[in-house]
Design a protein around this motif. Sequence first.
Motif, mmCIF file in Angstrom:
data_model
loop_
_atom_site.group_PDB
_atom_site.id
_atom_site.type_symbol
_atom_site.label_atom_id
_atom_site.label_comp_id
_atom_site.label_asym_id
_atom_site.label_seq_id
_atom_site.Cartn_x
_atom_site.Cartn_y
_atom_site.Cartn_z
ATOM 1 N N MET A 151 -6.406 2.777 -8.930
ATOM 2 C CA MET A 151 -6.171 1.693 -7.984
ATOM 3 C C MET A 151 -5.620 0.481 -8.710
ATOM 4 O O MET A 151 -6.085 0.128 -9.779
ATOM 5 N N GLU B 78 -4.432 -3.465 -4.759
ATOM 6 C CA GLU B 78 -5.159 -2.621 -3.809
ATOM 7 C C GLU B 78 -6.621 -3.066 -3.696
ATOM 8 O O GLU B 78 -7.199 -3.036 -2.614
ATOM 9 N N LEU C 94 0.798 -1.226 0.000
ATOM 10 C CA LEU C 94 0.000 0.000 0.000
ATOM 11 C C LEU C 94 0.829 1.275 0.000
ATOM 12 O O LEU C 94 0.299 2.358 -0.268
#
Length: 121
Positions: A63, A67, A55
């Motif tokens: 994204m 993720e 992360l």
Amino acid sequence: NLKDFHTRALNWTFPNQDVTNVCYGGTFGVAASRLITLSNQPRERKVFALLEDLLTRKSSSNMTIEEHFVERTWGGLLSYPLTGEQTEMIRKIHNGKGRMKSQGSIMGALKAPKKKITCPP
């Protein structure tokens, strides 16, 4: 897929084989004591370190698939595993029984009425 991500990237699996806790909407809370308990367990501590690394990587504004997988992992990772009784209740509801009583409370899925409801003009 999510299972491959868990086994290959995290060396982790959901505590329950076919039913697990989930978080909808990207918002959840967890007690600090639960985080401390989990971080004191070698396997979970390693998973937390791997997730932190995933992360904090620099990525584009979109994204990444990783993720998305992490987002779907929080509920099962941070919550207490479902008990056998809870799992059985979920299965009964899912298998078409619709709802059931437990300790005086009615439990079941939210369902829309079969006929269409319209608002008056």
